[in-house]
Design an enzyme around this catalytic site. Structure first.
Site, PDB file in Angstrom:
ATOM      1  N   SER A   1      43.857  29.780  36.691  1.00  0.00           N
ATOM      2  CA  SER A   1      44.312  29.169  37.222  1.00  0.00           C
ATOM      3  C   SER A   1      44.639  29.004  38.546  1.00  0.00           C
ATOM      4  O   SER A   1      42.688  29.559  39.070  1.00  0.00           O
ATOM      5  CB  SER A   1      45.817  30.113  36.612  1.00  0.00           C
ATOM      6  N   LYS A   2      45.170  28.669  39.380  1.00  0.00           N
ATOM      7  CA  LYS A   2      45.152  28.556  40.955  1.00  0.00           C
ATOM      8  C   LYS A   2      44.542  29.393  41.613  1.00  0.00           C
ATOM      9  O   LYS A   2      43.997  29.579  42.048  1.00  0.00           O
ATOM     10  CB  LYS A   2      46.320  27.729  41.904  1.00  0.00           C
TER      11      LYS A   2
END
Ligand code: GLU
Length: 471
Positions: free
Chosen positions: A243-244
């Protein structure tokens, strides 16, 4: 004798605004698989979500594909444009009795699910219309549902996951065509893959459950299923789904970090696939080696250190001209000014002494400052510290001595070593002001390489410049 059918793979991204690194990896696997087998690799944009499917979002995917150097065969297919064909198949299934009209309104289905949830019962909706004869149908809007098998199992033979079994009593009769006439995702994927002749569906394992549903449609239509290959998703260094917060998730972010596409292909290929202990390879090897058996079942973890090593290896072995064009596209992607022709020429001439230790293209650019600089050199802070009065004096002497020296590595070495000796200095002490003068940096290629690349005139101009105290 029956001809062996051509291999057809595809990537079918939904436009989300960026090309995710996982999508890039899936694209690469499909591309490698097809290219190694004389097959076709197709690109379909799953653009049925009209709100998200802007031309820019589609362009972002094409940009990612082009940057990564993954060429596809034929035209880009738009799923949305094939809406009528999807509806046609649903109606054919209706006519053939493998599907039925369901008149249950959406509110009724939702109310059922809510009640089931509240009572802790299964929320699987079994339509009451499955076996109602046509004569008893109301004149009302209907959805078309698959008449899925109620008993037994749906078994998927997956080239990565092995045999995966789904109990049919856990699967509902999925809607294929909504009451407004629009197809569902599940139907659209199957019809498109069938019509495009896809023989291998290689995709993320978040689609494994969909495979069971899609297989039911294939089987109801009597169509040949593709070989399924569901690859584990990419995880972050901590083992959690990427994820980011792990860092860059979009492939173009890697482009802007300055990883050459060839390196990215090599690194992404190893992210979930292996060929013995091979870590570093080129496209020809990857194409020759890639097969579904080499895909692991455990999620691969993104590792920036590894990526940098792979990148350094590719930079060191790329041809000089190829690196110059990689630098040019890197500058364009990162919205920096382009190089002039003279800069490109100097960069190409300098490449031999730049490419060995650079991990990324910006690394290479930093080391190339001496060759790219136009006009007088302005030393950065670290380099400026090396230019004290004593060093300036030595630079002045050297300028005079180098005026008539032959411009070869041997002579330059002899002159500089003699200068260091005469001042009782180690060569390293002399190198710092020379680097400051020639590159304006404290990290640069060797002093000799810089002087040889720059030539006498420019080298001496820079030494003279650095020798005179700045006002
Ligand atoms: N559109 C799907 C996605 O972006 C891929 C569907 C497929 O590969 O079958 O995840």
């Amino acid at each position: 004798m029956a001809e062996s059918p051509e291999i057809v793979t595809r990537i079918a991204p939904s436009p989300t605004g960026i090309m995710h690194i996982g999508t890039a990896r899936t694209a690469l696997f499909n591309w490698l698989f097809a290219r190694g087998r004389g097959g076709k690799f197709l690109l379909r944009i799953e653009d049925t979500d009209r709100a998200r499917s802007t031309p820019e979002a589609t362009e972002a995917i094409l940009d990612g594909m082009r940057w990564l150097g993954l060429d596809w065969d034929g035209e880009v297919v738009s799923q949305f444009a094939r809406l009528e064909r999807h509806a046609e198949v649903a109606h054919r299934m209706l006519a053939e009795g493998t599907a039925y009209k369901c008149f249950s309104p959406q509110e009724e289905i939702e109310a059922f699910r809510e009640a089931a949830r509240a009572e802790g019962r299964s929320t699987l909706f079994l339509s009451p219309w499955r076996d109602v004869p046509e004569a008893e149908h109301p004149d009302a809007p209907f959805a078309i549902r698959l008449k899925a098998p109620r008993v037994g199992e749906t078994v998927i033979e997956d080239a990565v996951q092995g045999t995966v079994t789904f109990r049919n009593d856990q699967l509902d009769d999925m809607v294929m065509l909504r009451s407004d006439g629009t197809p569902t995702y599940m139907l659209a994927v199957v019809v498109d893959d069938h019509d495009m002749g896809v023989t291998h569906a290689i995709r993320g394992d978040d689609h494994l459950n969909n495979a069971a549903r899609q297989a039911q449609i294939y089987r109801a239509m009597g169509w040949a299923e593709p070989v399924w290959a569901h690859i584990p998703l990419i995880h972050g260094p901590d083992g959690k789904k990427l994820s980011k917060r792990h860092g860059a998730t979009g492939v173009m972010e890697y482009a802007r970090m300055g990883f050459p596409p060839a390196a990215m292909r090599n690194y992404l290929a190893r992210l979930g696939w292996s060929h013995g202990d091979d870590e570093l390879f080129d496209d020809a090897q990857a194409i020759a080696w890639f097969d579904l058996g080499g895909i692991g079942r455990a999620p691969a973890r993104l590792d920036m250190k590894k990526l940098e090593n792979v990148s350094g290896w590719h930079i060191a072995r790329m041809a000089d001209a190829e690196l110059v064009s990689a630098i040019e596209s890197f500058l364009a992607i990162s919205e920096r000014p382009p190089l002039s022709q003279a800069q490109k020429d100097r960069l190409a001439a300098a490449m031999y002494c730049l490419k060995d230790r650079a991990k990324t293209l910006p690394d290479l650019l930093e080391k190339a400052q001496f060759a790219l600089a136009e006009g007088p050199i302005v030393p950065d802070e670290g380099a400026a510290a090396a230019l004290d009065d004593v060093s300036r004096g030595i630079l002045t002497e050297l300028t005079a001595q180098l005026q008539n020296a032959s411009w070869t590595r041997d002579t330059l070495e002899a002159v500089l070593t003699a200068a260091a000796d005469s001042h009782g200095l180690k060569f390293g002490k002399l190198a710092a002001p020379l680097r400051a003068a020639l590159a304006g940096r404290s990290v640069s290629p060797s002093v000799y390489d810089m002087m040889l690349v720059l030539g006498r005139e420019t080298s001496l101009a820079r030494l003279t410049d650095a020798a005179s105290p700045r006002g």
